[in-house]
Scaffold this active site. Structure first.
Site, mmCIF file in Angstrom:
data_model
loop_
_atom_site.group_PDB
_atom_site.id
_atom_site.type_symbol
_atom_site.label_atom_id
_atom_site.label_comp_id
_atom_site.label_asym_id
_atom_site.label_seq_id
_atom_site.Cartn_x
_atom_site.Cartn_y
_atom_site.Cartn_z
ATOM 1 N N ASP A 1 0.834 -1.201 0.000
ATOM 2 C CA ASP A 1 0.000 0.000 0.000
ATOM 3 C C ASP A 1 0.874 1.258 0.000
ATOM 4 O O ASP A 1 1.781 1.403 0.809
ATOM 5 C CB ASP A 1 -0.922 -0.004 1.224
ATOM 6 C CG ASP A 1 -1.946 1.116 1.151
ATOM 7 O OD1 ASP A 1 -1.627 2.222 1.616
ATOM 8 O OD2 ASP A 1 -3.041 0.888 0.621
ATOM 9 N N ARG A 2 0.550 2.166 -0.916
ATOM 10 C CA ARG A 2 1.351 3.372 -1.097
ATOM 11 C C ARG A 2 1.218 4.306 0.104
ATOM 12 O O ARG A 2 2.216 4.770 0.654
ATOM 13 C CB ARG A 2 0.916 4.114 -2.380
ATOM 14 C CG ARG A 2 1.454 3.515 -3.675
ATOM 15 C CD ARG A 2 0.962 2.126 -4.002
ATOM 16 N NE ARG A 2 -0.497 2.042 -4.150
ATOM 17 C CZ ARG A 2 -1.215 0.939 -4.068
ATOM 18 N NH1 ARG A 2 -0.629 -0.213 -3.788
ATOM 19 N NH2 ARG A 2 -2.520 0.943 -4.229
ATOM 20 N N THR A 3 -0.012 4.589 0.515
ATOM 21 C CA THR A 3 -0.221 5.540 1.622
ATOM 22 C C THR A 3 0.371 5.023 2.926
ATOM 23 O O THR A 3 1.032 5.772 3.657
ATOM 24 C CB THR A 3 -1.723 5.846 1.791
ATOM 25 O OG1 THR A 3 -2.138 6.675 0.688
ATOM 26 C CG2 THR A 3 -2.011 6.596 3.080
ATOM 27 N N CYS B 1 -2.617 4.998 -10.438
ATOM 28 C CA CYS B 1 -2.701 5.297 -9.008
ATOM 29 C C CYS B 1 -2.056 6.655 -8.795
ATOM 30 O O CYS B 1 -0.901 6.848 -9.169
ATOM 31 C CB CYS B 1 -1.960 4.227 -8.197
ATOM 32 S SG CYS B 1 -1.797 4.629 -6.444
ATOM 33 N N ASN B 2 -2.818 7.587 -8.238
ATOM 34 C CA ASN B 2 -2.280 8.928 -7.991
ATOM 35 C C ASN B 2 -1.156 8.904 -6.961
ATOM 36 O O ASN B 2 -0.099 9.496 -7.159
ATOM 37 C CB ASN B 2 -3.397 9.856 -7.501
ATOM 38 C CG ASN B 2 -4.315 10.321 -8.612
ATOM 39 O OD1 ASN B 2 -4.107 11.364 -9.209
ATOM 40 N ND2 ASN B 2 -5.347 9.537 -8.897
ATOM 41 N N THR B 3 -1.393 8.208 -5.836
ATOM 42 C CA THR B 3 -0.432 8.231 -4.737
ATOM 43 C C THR B 3 0.913 7.631 -5.146
ATOM 44 O O THR B 3 1.965 8.066 -4.671
ATOM 45 C CB THR B 3 -0.998 7.480 -3.508
ATOM 46 O OG1 THR B 3 -2.340 7.922 -3.276
ATOM 47 C CG2 THR B 3 -0.177 7.746 -2.264
ATOM 48 N N ALA B 4 0.884 6.657 -6.046
ATOM 49 C CA ALA B 4 2.128 6.036 -6.526
ATOM 50 C C ALA B 4 3.035 7.052 -7.228
ATOM 51 O O ALA B 4 4.230 6.795 -7.415
ATOM 52 C CB ALA B 4 1.814 4.876 -7.466
ATOM 53 N N LYS C 1 -12.451 0.271 -1.759
ATOM 54 C CA LYS C 1 -11.435 -0.796 -1.806
ATOM 55 C C LYS C 1 -11.955 -2.080 -1.154
ATOM 56 O O LYS C 1 -11.448 -3.166 -1.423
ATOM 57 C CB LYS C 1 -10.134 -0.345 -1.130
ATOM 58 C CG LYS C 1 -9.239 0.541 -2.017
ATOM 59 C CD LYS C 1 -7.921 0.827 -1.334
ATOM 60 C CE LYS C 1 -7.023 1.774 -2.105
ATOM 61 N NZ LYS C 1 -6.392 1.185 -3.294
ATOM 62 N N CYS D 1 -7.796 10.331 -6.562
ATOM 63 C CA CYS D 1 -7.574 8.933 -6.184
ATOM 64 C C CYS D 1 -8.441 8.109 -7.112
ATOM 65 O O CYS D 1 -9.613 8.450 -7.330
ATOM 66 C CB CYS D 1 -7.959 8.697 -4.724
ATOM 67 S SG CYS D 1 -7.838 6.952 -4.267
ATOM 68 N N THR E 1 -5.741 10.518 -1.203
ATOM 69 C CA THR E 1 -5.335 9.780 0.003
ATOM 70 C C THR E 1 -4.475 10.676 0.894
ATOM 71 O O THR E 1 -3.884 11.660 0.434
ATOM 72 C CB THR E 1 -4.498 8.535 -0.357
ATOM 73 O OG1 THR E 1 -3.277 8.980 -0.978
ATOM 74 C CG2 THR E 1 -5.258 7.581 -1.264
#
Length: 234
Positions: free
Chosen positions: A50-52, A86-89, A168, A197, A128
Site C-alpha cells: 500500500d502506497r499511503t 494510481c495517484n499516490t504512486a 477498496k 484517487c 489519500t
C-alpha cells in the site's frame, strides 16, 4: 506501414480502478472495429504494498521496487510509454520514470493542466492522506498557478473511509460523507474538485457525477493515453 503504439499500464493499485481504467479506454476510444482500438499491456500487481501506508509510516514495505520491476517488464514487452493508474504512486514518479527509457505520463500533472485549461481557479483536493502529506497535487497546483484547498483532518478521514472502507472493500461509497465534504469545498469558493484517487473515479462513475465540477484524474489519464496512441477520444 502504420505502426501502432502500445501503452503499458502499471495497475492493480487497486484492481477495480485498473478494470475501470481499461473499460474507460475502450469506451472513450473512437473506434469502429477491434483493430482501431488501443494495444495495451496491463500488469495487475494487486500485491503491491500500500502506497499511503508506506508514505505515512504505517508500514515499512515500500512499493517502489515492485513498481520499478513492472515498469521495466512493460518496457521489455515493447510498450511505447507507461501510465500508472494510481495517484499516490506518483510519489515515486521520479524513480519509476528514471528506471526506464520510455516516457511515463504523469497523472497529477495532466489532471492539473486539464483543470487549468478548463478555467478552474480554486480546486478542492480529494486524495489519500499519503498523496496530501507529500503535496503531490498542492505542488502541481502551485506550478500551474491554481489556488487549492486541502481538507482538515476530520474531512480527510471521511475521504479515507470512502476510499479504503467502502470502495477498496467492495462496498458502495457513503455519499452522505462525500456530499458533506463537497458542501465544504463549495462554501470555501472551490469551483472544482480534483478526484485525485482512482477509487474516487469509481465513485464518480457509480453516482453519475457531473464533469463540470468534478475533475476525474483517471478519465484525464485515459483521454491522454488515447491521444498519445494517435487515436481520438470521444
Amino acid at each position: 506501414m502504420e505502426t501502432n503504439k502500445t501503452v503499458g499500464v502499471i495497475g492493480g493499485l487497486g484492481p477495480m480502478a485498473t478494470v475501470y481504467f481499461y473499460d474507460m479506454i475502450v469506451r472513450l476510444t473512437d473506434a469502429k472495429s477491434d483493430q482501431e482500438h488501443i494495444d495495451m499491456i496491463i500488469t495487475n500487481r494487486a500485491t503491491t504494498p500500500d502506497r499511503t501506508n508506506y508514505i505515512i509510516g504505517k508500514s515499512p514495505n515500500s512499493p517502489v521496487e515492485v513498481l520499478i520491476k513492472d515498469a521495466k517488464k512493460l518496457e521489455q514487452y515493447g510498450t511505447d510509454f507507461l501510465v500508472i493508474t494510481c495517484n499516490t504512486a506518483h510519489y515515486f514518479y521520479g524513480q519509476i520514470a528514471g528506471s526506464v527509457n520510455i516516457p511515463v505520463i504523469n497523472i497529477i500533472e495532466e489532471t492539473v493542466k486539464y483543470a487549468k485549461q478548463k478555467g478552474h481557479k480554486k480546486l478542492g483536493i480529494l486524495a489519500t492522506t499519503g498523496n496530501i502529506q507529500t503535496k503531490l497535487y498542492q505542488n502541481m497546483c502551485e506550478k500551474y498557478d491554481i489556488d487549492y484547498l486541502v481538507l482538515d483532518n476530520e474531512k480527510q478521514d471521511h475521504i479515507m473511509d470512502i476510499i479504503y472502507k467502502d470502495i477498496k472493500s467492495g462496498k458502495s461509497a457513503d455519499m452522505d460523507k462525500f456530499n458533506s465534504v463537497i458542501k465544504h469545498l463549495k462554501e470555501n469558493n472551490c469551483d472544482g474538485a480534483i478526484l485525485g484517487c482512482t477509487e474516487l473515479s469509481i465513485l464518480k462513475n457509480d453516482n453519475d457525477l457531473d464533469n463540470e465540477f468534478y475533475i476525474d484524474s483517471l478519465e484525464v489519464l485515459a483521454r491522454k493515453t488515447i491521444n498519445s496512441c494517435g487515436k481520438t477520444a470521444k
